[in-house]
Scaffold this motif. Structure first.
Motif, mmCIF file in Angstrom:
data_model
loop_
_atom_site.group_PDB
_atom_site.id
_atom_site.type_symbol
_atom_site.label_atom_id
_atom_site.label_comp_id
_atom_site.label_asym_id
_atom_site.label_seq_id
_atom_site.Cartn_x
_atom_site.Cartn_y
_atom_site.Cartn_z
ATOM 1 N N ILE A 1 0.844 -1.193 0.000
ATOM 2 C CA ILE A 1 0.000 0.000 0.000
ATOM 3 C C ILE A 1 0.878 1.240 0.000
ATOM 4 O O ILE A 1 1.814 1.350 0.802
ATOM 5 N N VAL A 2 0.558 2.176 -0.896
ATOM 6 C CA VAL A 2 1.274 3.443 -0.919
ATOM 7 C C VAL A 2 0.280 4.597 -0.801
ATOM 8 O O VAL A 2 -0.830 4.538 -1.328
ATOM 9 N N LEU A 3 0.694 5.636 -0.089
ATOM 10 C CA LEU A 3 0.006 6.917 -0.159
ATOM 11 C C LEU A 3 0.600 7.674 -1.336
ATOM 12 O O LEU A 3 1.825 7.670 -1.522
ATOM 13 N N THR A 4 -0.237 8.319 -2.123
ATOM 14 C CA THR A 4 0.285 8.992 -3.316
ATOM 15 C C THR A 4 -0.500 10.253 -3.637
ATOM 16 O O THR A 4 -1.713 10.328 -3.404
ATOM 17 N N ASP A 5 0.231 11.228 -4.178
ATOM 18 C CA ASP A 5 -0.406 12.442 -4.697
ATOM 19 C C ASP A 5 -0.601 12.350 -6.206
ATOM 20 O O ASP A 5 -0.943 13.333 -6.855
ATOM 21 N N GLY A 6 -0.379 11.169 -6.751
ATOM 22 C CA GLY A 6 -0.521 10.940 -8.178
ATOM 23 C C GLY A 6 0.818 10.723 -8.856
ATOM 24 O O GLY A 6 0.884 10.140 -9.945
ATOM 25 N N THR A 7 1.895 11.175 -8.198
ATOM 26 C CA THR A 7 3.248 11.029 -8.741
ATOM 27 C C THR A 7 4.178 10.392 -7.712
ATOM 28 O O THR A 7 4.777 9.349 -7.947
ATOM 29 N N TYR A 8 4.306 11.042 -6.571
ATOM 30 C CA TYR A 8 5.190 10.557 -5.521
ATOM 31 C C TYR A 8 4.432 9.621 -4.587
ATOM 32 O O TYR A 8 3.204 9.720 -4.443
ATOM 33 N N THR A 9 5.177 8.731 -3.943
ATOM 34 C CA THR A 9 4.548 7.746 -3.068
ATOM 35 C C THR A 9 5.286 7.617 -1.751
ATOM 36 O O THR A 9 6.479 7.919 -1.648
ATOM 37 N N LEU A 10 4.558 7.174 -0.744
ATOM 38 C CA LEU A 10 5.131 6.770 0.537
ATOM 39 C C LEU A 10 4.448 5.465 0.913
ATOM 40 O O LEU A 10 3.222 5.416 1.018
ATOM 41 N N ARG A 11 5.236 4.401 1.079
ATOM 42 C CA ARG A 11 4.611 3.105 1.332
ATOM 43 C C ARG A 11 4.361 2.844 2.801
ATOM 44 O O ARG A 11 5.080 3.341 3.673
ATOM 45 N N PHE A 12 3.316 2.076 3.039
ATOM 46 C CA PHE A 12 3.071 1.501 4.346
ATOM 47 C C PHE A 12 3.954 0.264 4.487
ATOM 48 O O PHE A 12 4.398 -0.291 3.479
ATOM 49 N N PRO A 13 4.212 -0.198 5.712
ATOM 50 C CA PRO A 13 4.922 -1.462 5.850
ATOM 51 C C PRO A 13 4.176 -2.570 5.106
ATOM 52 O O PRO A 13 2.946 -2.683 5.232
ATOM 53 N N PRO A 14 4.868 -3.376 4.320
ATOM 54 C CA PRO A 14 4.183 -4.462 3.596
ATOM 55 C C PRO A 14 3.662 -5.517 4.565
ATOM 56 O O PRO A 14 4.299 -5.814 5.577
ATOM 57 N N THR B 1 -3.311 15.308 -1.182
ATOM 58 C CA THR B 1 -4.233 16.259 -1.822
ATOM 59 C C THR B 1 -3.533 17.489 -2.381
ATOM 60 O O THR B 1 -4.139 18.242 -3.146
ATOM 61 N N ASN B 2 -2.274 17.726 -1.992
ATOM 62 C CA ASN B 2 -1.632 19.002 -2.367
ATOM 63 C C ASN B 2 -0.212 18.833 -2.919
ATOM 64 O O ASN B 2 0.598 19.761 -2.835
ATOM 65 N N ASN B 3 0.084 17.649 -3.470
ATOM 66 C CA ASN B 3 1.361 17.418 -4.157
ATOM 67 C C ASN B 3 2.587 17.638 -3.276
ATOM 68 O O ASN B 3 3.576 18.227 -3.704
ATOM 69 N N THR B 4 2.528 17.161 -2.046
ATOM 70 C CA THR B 4 3.681 17.321 -1.150
ATOM 71 C C THR B 4 4.227 15.991 -0.661
ATOM 72 O O THR B 4 4.980 15.952 0.315
#
Length: 417
Positions: free
Chosen positions: A192-205, A310-313
């Motif tokens: 699972i990744v959090l994403t703004d549409g381009t960049y991501t931050l993953r949750f622990p698998p 929501t804000n590309n950060t």
């Protein structure tokens, strides 16, 4: 910041637990209201079911941020409605959420963009689905096209099982079309990744446990979950997941002018050293979220991560997760996953929560006026143990489970083995 949290399951309870720790959050209003949250004195209890009523409600309540938990409202387009009214939303648009809303669309998307997935056929009718079953080797996987609460997939070990699954799925709203696909052999991983549409931050698998028991083919909405060992989830495997699945998926959705924001959940099968997409989900997982929430580091705040979609950060975010393990054991009511019995009195929750490294999230309970707690849904409680090793986390989780009781309570005894 006032947050509107949509959804009433264990996932939303875990999200709420993280939101309560945030320095940015002044109020959380949960919709629909759930007496199971009575211990959260500052939560709302307003009951809403229609999406059209939520937008004016959010305006009246001066909501600053909307978080959508379940898939059904996202697939129906609830995020679009809020965005049209100027509200930041954690969750993808209706067009982007199609990846979960239609298994047929998901498979065609993977094929179009060379995203690794199992070989498949698409059937427009039950008869055509059975024809494809006859052409393939068993075991085989049968999927209903639409949303089915985790119960629209069947691993069939014989053709007769596959035929029955097709007939059963035909009775569901989800069963207007079918995917017939090869069964991959390997180990499953929820990425699972959090994403703004381009960049991501993953949750622990993590790995989830979908079936009622080991060796069963009866699916549920989830019976448990465990974080994956770094010995299995290597840096090389993660690079392959990112380069062959996550990045191409987000790039393709941007090119199709339906950028994905929120939580992209890739259900994967790892075959040898290669990842394959079993499914895409458009939201945080139920059981996965409960498993991961207690791993939020002290001093870290989940809100900037959720709001960052929501804000590309997202490119400025560093991982907020502890390097620990977590084991989640789901407690189910009698009759689940069929017709669950409700109204059974639950005892021992407070005693379980007193144990070190233990967290209990309610997914299906009601607090009665006399102070008792009763079951009102099939998936009742999620009991989470954390620790330096999986063994420690598992021991804590099952020790906590032993403190809890309600008539008909059942659970898997092999989570994290």
């Amino acid at each position: 910041m006032k947050v509107l949290l949509i959804g009433d399951g264990g996932r939303e309870r875990a999200l709420e637990w993280m939101l309560r720790k945030s320095v940015f959050v002044t109020d959380v209003i949960s919709v629909p209201g759930d007496l199971g949250r009575a211990e959260c004195a500052w939560c709302g209890s307003d009951m809403f079911t229609g999406m059209g009523r939520l937008t004016p409600y959010a305006s009246r309540k001066d909501i600053d941020f909307v978080i959508v938990g379940p898939e059904a409202p996202l697939v129906a387009g609830i995020a679009d409605i809020f965005r049209l009214n100027g509200k930041p939303v954690f969750g993808p648009s209706k067009r982007a959420a199609e990846l979960e809303g239609s298994k047929v669309a998901c498979k065609l998307f993977c094929k179009a963009y060379d995203i690794p997935t199992a070989d498949f056929d698409i059937a427009q009718t039950p008869e055509q689905a059975k024809m494809y079953v006859r052409r393939r080797q068993v075991p085989i996987v049968v999927k209903a096209d639409g949303l089915a609460g985790g119960k629209g997939v069947k691993v069939a070990w014989t053709r007769e099982e596959a035929y029955k699954a097709i007939d059963d799925f035909s009775l569901l709203p989800a069963g207007t079309r079918f995917v017939i696909e090869e069964k991959l052999t390997g180990w499953e991983c929820s990425y699972i990744v959090l994403t703004d549409g381009t960049y991501t931050l993953r949750f622990p698998p993590v790995q989830d446990y979908k079936t009622t028991q080991a060796g069963s083919t009866v699916n549920t909405g989830g019976m448990g979950c465990v974080t994956v060992s770094p010995h299995e989830f290597t840096p090389a495997l993660e690079r392959k997941i990112q380069e062959t699945i996550i990045k191409p998926t987000l790039a393709a959705l941007r090119n199709e002018e339906r950028p994905f924001t929120g939580a992209l959940y890739a259900g994967l099968m790892i075959v040898g050293a290669l990842p394959y997409v079993l499914e895409f989900n458009c939201r945080l997982g139920d059981k996965e979220t409960q498993t991961i929430a207690p791993l939020l580091r002290d001093g870290y705040d989940i809100v900037p991560y959720l709001y960052g979609t929501t804000n590309n950060t997202m490119n400025y975010r560093v991982s907020p997760w502890k390097e620990e393990y977590s084991v989640c054991v789901g407690l189910a009511a009698a009759g689940y996953p069929g017709r669950p019995r409700t109204g059974d009195i639950i005892t021992g929750i407070e005693e379980a929560e007193k144990l070190d490294g233990v967290y209990v999230f309610s997914g299906g309970v009601t607090h009665m006026p006399d102070g008792s707690v009763i079951t009102f849904r099939g998936r009742v409680l999620d009991v989470v143990g954390t620790g330096r090793t999986v063994k420690i986390a598992r021991k804590r989780a099952y020790e906590a489970v032993s403190k809890i009781h309600f008539d008909g309570m059942w659970y898997r005894k092999d989570i994290g083995e």
